[in-house]
Design a protein around this motif. Structure first.
Motif, mmCIF file in Angstrom:
data_model
loop_
_atom_site.group_PDB
_atom_site.id
_atom_site.type_symbol
_atom_site.label_atom_id
_atom_site.label_comp_id
_atom_site.label_asym_id
_atom_site.label_seq_id
_atom_site.Cartn_x
_atom_site.Cartn_y
_atom_site.Cartn_z
ATOM 1 N N TYR C 57 0.644 -1.222 -0.088
ATOM 2 C CA TYR C 57 0.064 -0.108 0.149
ATOM 3 C C TYR C 57 0.886 1.274 -0.017
ATOM 4 C CZ TYR C 57 -3.879 3.091 1.531
ATOM 5 O OH TYR C 57 -4.570 4.280 1.678
ATOM 6 N N CYS C 58 0.553 2.134 -0.930
ATOM 7 C CA CYS C 58 1.300 3.492 -0.940
ATOM 8 C C CYS C 58 1.613 4.042 0.068
ATOM 9 C CB CYS C 58 0.580 4.338 -1.914
ATOM 10 S SG CYS C 58 -0.613 3.911 -3.140
ATOM 11 N N ILE C 59 0.776 4.209 1.054
ATOM 12 C CA ILE C 59 1.199 5.043 2.128
ATOM 13 C C ILE C 59 2.277 4.368 3.155
ATOM 14 C CG2 ILE C 59 0.217 5.714 4.500
ATOM 15 C CD1 ILE C 59 -0.918 7.522 2.143
ATOM 16 N N ASP C 60 2.195 2.985 3.176
ATOM 17 C CA ASP C 60 3.316 2.234 3.993
ATOM 18 C C ASP C 60 4.548 2.605 3.268
ATOM 19 O OD1 ASP C 60 1.520 1.250 5.697
ATOM 20 O OD2 ASP C 60 0.874 -0.508 4.568
ATOM 21 N N ILE C 61 4.520 2.615 1.860
ATOM 22 C CA ILE C 61 5.698 2.882 1.035
ATOM 23 C C ILE C 61 6.324 4.120 1.461
ATOM 24 C CG2 ILE C 61 6.804 2.834 -0.926
ATOM 25 C CD1 ILE C 61 4.886 0.893 -2.044
ATOM 26 N N LEU C 62 5.304 5.160 1.592
ATOM 27 C CA LEU C 62 5.915 6.597 1.901
ATOM 28 C C LEU C 62 6.296 6.603 3.252
ATOM 29 C CD1 LEU C 62 2.930 8.588 0.268
ATOM 30 C CD2 LEU C 62 5.441 8.489 -0.413
ATOM 31 N N THR C 63 5.809 5.858 4.197
ATOM 32 C CA THR C 63 6.493 5.827 5.644
ATOM 33 C C THR C 63 7.754 5.383 5.481
ATOM 34 O OG1 THR C 63 4.121 5.480 6.302
ATOM 35 C CG2 THR C 63 6.124 4.975 7.998
ATOM 36 N N GLN C 64 8.263 4.554 4.605
ATOM 37 C CA GLN C 64 9.455 3.949 4.811
ATOM 38 C C GLN C 64 10.339 5.009 3.925
ATOM 39 O OE1 GLN C 64 10.899 1.344 5.881
ATOM 40 N NE2 GLN C 64 12.502 0.765 4.457
ATOM 41 N N VAL C 65 9.708 5.810 2.789
ATOM 42 C CA VAL C 65 10.703 6.664 2.230
ATOM 43 C C VAL C 65 10.919 7.694 3.206
ATOM 44 C CG1 VAL C 65 10.611 8.617 0.520
ATOM 45 C CG2 VAL C 65 9.588 6.366 -0.173
ATOM 46 N N SER C 66 10.180 8.112 4.189
ATOM 47 C CA SER C 66 10.148 9.100 5.269
ATOM 48 C C SER C 66 11.318 8.790 6.204
ATOM 49 C CB SER C 66 9.125 9.597 6.184
ATOM 50 O OG SER C 66 8.218 10.041 5.129
ATOM 51 N N ALA C 67 11.421 7.276 6.527
ATOM 52 C CA ALA C 67 12.545 6.704 7.429
ATOM 53 C C ALA C 67 14.036 7.070 6.893
ATOM 54 C CB ALA C 67 11.898 5.487 7.715
ATOM 55 N N SER C 68 13.632 6.607 5.364
ATOM 56 C CA SER C 68 15.030 6.455 4.843
ATOM 57 C C SER C 68 15.629 7.926 4.638
ATOM 58 C CB SER C 68 14.927 6.001 3.206
ATOM 59 O OG SER C 68 14.377 4.606 3.425
ATOM 60 N N THR C 69 14.776 8.966 4.376
ATOM 61 C CA THR C 69 15.241 10.177 4.167
ATOM 62 C C THR C 69 15.575 10.850 5.599
ATOM 63 O OG1 THR C 69 13.245 10.858 2.697
ATOM 64 C CG2 THR C 69 14.572 12.479 3.247
ATOM 65 N N LYS C 70 15.061 10.518 6.628
ATOM 66 C CA LYS C 70 15.254 10.952 7.925
ATOM 67 C C LYS C 70 16.835 10.251 8.114
ATOM 68 C CE LYS C 70 12.499 11.785 11.032
ATOM 69 N NZ LYS C 70 11.360 11.507 11.767
ATOM 70 N N ALA C 71 17.290 8.981 8.020
ATOM 71 C CA ALA C 71 18.521 8.434 7.878
ATOM 72 C C ALA C 71 19.288 9.052 7.314
ATOM 73 C CB ALA C 71 18.321 6.857 7.712
ATOM 74 N N LEU C 72 19.194 9.555 6.244
ATOM 75 C CA LEU C 72 20.116 10.114 5.300
ATOM 76 C C LEU C 72 20.576 11.651 5.623
ATOM 77 C CD1 LEU C 72 19.335 9.610 1.493
ATOM 78 C CD2 LEU C 72 21.619 9.316 2.622
ATOM 79 N N GLN C 73 19.580 12.354 6.460
ATOM 80 C CA GLN C 73 19.813 13.597 6.995
ATOM 81 C C GLN C 73 20.631 13.322 8.395
ATOM 82 O OE1 GLN C 73 18.895 16.066 5.372
ATOM 83 N NE2 GLN C 73 16.803 16.516 4.859
ATOM 84 N N SER C 74 20.054 12.254 8.926
ATOM 85 C CA SER C 74 21.069 12.005 10.118
ATOM 86 C C SER C 74 22.523 11.965 9.963
ATOM 87 C CB SER C 74 20.408 10.859 11.063
ATOM 88 O OG SER C 74 20.295 10.699 12.097
ATOM 89 N N PHE C 75 22.795 10.936 8.974
ATOM 90 C CA PHE C 75 24.040 10.820 8.408
ATOM 91 C C PHE C 75 24.623 12.115 8.186
ATOM 92 C CE2 PHE C 75 26.714 10.129 4.512
ATOM 93 C CZ PHE C 75 27.794 9.586 5.194
ATOM 94 N N ALA C 76 23.873 12.976 7.208
ATOM 95 C CA ALA C 76 24.479 14.279 6.896
ATOM 96 C C ALA C 76 24.719 15.004 8.107
ATOM 97 C CB ALA C 76 23.554 14.972 5.788
ATOM 98 N N LEU C 77 24.137 15.220 9.101
ATOM 99 C CA LEU C 77 24.315 15.876 10.160
ATOM 100 C C LEU C 77 25.480 15.735 11.102
ATOM 101 C CD1 LEU C 77 20.793 16.719 11.826
ATOM 102 C CD2 LEU C 77 22.341 18.411 10.954
ATOM 103 N N GLN C 78 25.611 14.018 11.014
ATOM 104 C CA GLN C 78 26.969 13.517 11.930
ATOM 105 C C GLN C 78 28.125 14.088 10.968
ATOM 106 O OE1 GLN C 78 26.715 11.521 14.651
ATOM 107 N NE2 GLN C 78 29.098 11.636 14.476
ATOM 108 N N LEU C 79 28.157 13.822 9.651
ATOM 109 C CA LEU C 79 28.959 14.419 8.947
ATOM 110 C C LEU C 79 29.461 15.909 9.057
ATOM 111 C CD1 LEU C 79 30.416 12.196 7.063
ATOM 112 C CD2 LEU C 79 29.510 13.317 5.011
ATOM 113 N N LEU C 80 28.419 16.518 8.945
ATOM 114 C CA LEU C 80 28.695 18.070 9.139
ATOM 115 C C LEU C 80 29.212 18.459 10.514
ATOM 116 C CD1 LEU C 80 27.633 20.555 7.236
ATOM 117 C CD2 LEU C 80 25.864 20.516 8.625
ATOM 118 N N GLU C 81 28.996 17.862 11.625
ATOM 119 C CA GLU C 81 29.291 18.271 12.847
ATOM 120 C C GLU C 81 30.878 17.741 12.801
ATOM 121 O OE1 GLU C 81 27.631 15.966 16.021
ATOM 122 O OE2 GLU C 81 28.366 17.455 17.484
#
Lengths: 116, 116, 116, 116
Positions: C57-81
């Motif tokens: 179901y699309c909404i469940d895929i979107l939830t997973q996309v949000s989780a992956s995006t958050k993980a990428l942003q988190s990685f970026a913040l670590q790198l930036l720090e």
């Protein structure tokens, strides 16, 4: 702005129409709540001016910017929900090509919110 | 506010300086530009209230919300740049543990901007 | 990709340097942690492919996309720090014009993260 | 709302369909395109691992993170558009309470995308 042109239309249309539902656009009933939210955001922006004026520490200003941005996004989501529930759903019920145009338009608005 | 306490610190730290710039926080010189930006954003928020009040089409309101959010993010980036250039760089030059605290604090502020 | 061209540069630069600290860029010590994070994100992206393939179901895929995006942003913040703590702080200590260039570069990277 | 009045249109359309499309969720037809996009993103994430492994300069890695995040957001928008066009529009046509649930669900998914 486009917004300005609608001013006259709204002002003159309201009394002339048979009071069925003069202007709706979905968010009609939540109007007061929306205005309250926006006035609160306006207050936050004035608070930011005070902070800059009083040389408050940058990080504290940034925290307030984040809060204002979040409040704006929250307002946008509320508006979007009402738009989907009314305008988009109405277009779907009416059938025809309008639903495609409405979905396309809504998706572009969401894209703009995401990209800011 | 915490910010106020830093004022004294700055004032006492500055004795070698000719006491001309009691509080700096990096963004001092850009103060006028910042205030101008914020007043423009305040105008945008008032424009949003007018749009809601005049029942402007939801999508046009959302476009204006995106513009205001972008303007706020732009202001935040400007502030952040000055903060890195002054406060963080100063801490690095001073050495000791302060740089860790400053970088940690700046990263958290960036995280808050990203999460909004 | 730009990344690929830097590969050769890195590979050839390493032996020529006096082996004191061959390549640092701040994030050196956290390398294993970074690679672990990225492998987890790679797993999330493969999970998304499975979801699409199995008509989830699309909404469940979107939830997973949000989780992956958050993980990428988190990685970026670590790198930036780490970048702020090492590269930017180092430039500040060295003095001269490099700090301006480094802060400018870091701010642009933050802007890119915000605008995605 | 207005949506209720045209419910019949949907009701007559439903029984006539020969149950040929067991699972659709809107994105059915774009499946190949989605999988291609996701494989490209997977390649970007593996590229990031190579970059970290080869000690590429932090800022270049951050640029690649921004590109991957943008690609993920783009995929999400595509999925969302199809979801609005099919699932949400279908619920509107069917009438009843489902449209409220669908719009609520879609808005929450958009909120999650915005907050990452």
């Amino acid at each position: 702005m486009d917004a300005m042109t609608t001013t006259e239309a709204g002002a003159t249309a309201a009394p002339s129409e048979p009071a069925l539902e003069p202007v709706t656009h979905g968010y009609h009933k939540q109007k007061d709540e929306h205005l309250k939210r926006l006035r609160r955001i306006e207050g936050q922006i004035r608070g930011l001016q005070r902070m800059v004026d009083e040389d408050v520490y940058c990080i504290d200003i940034l925290t307030q910017v984040s809060a204002s941005t979040k409040a704006l996004q929250s307002f946008a989501l509320q508006l979007l929900e009402e738009h989907l529930r009314h305008c988009v759903a109405d277009a779907a019920v009416k059938g025809g090509e309008e639903i495609d145009a409405k979905v396309d338009e809504a998706t572009k608005a969401i894209a703009r919110l995401l990209r800011t």
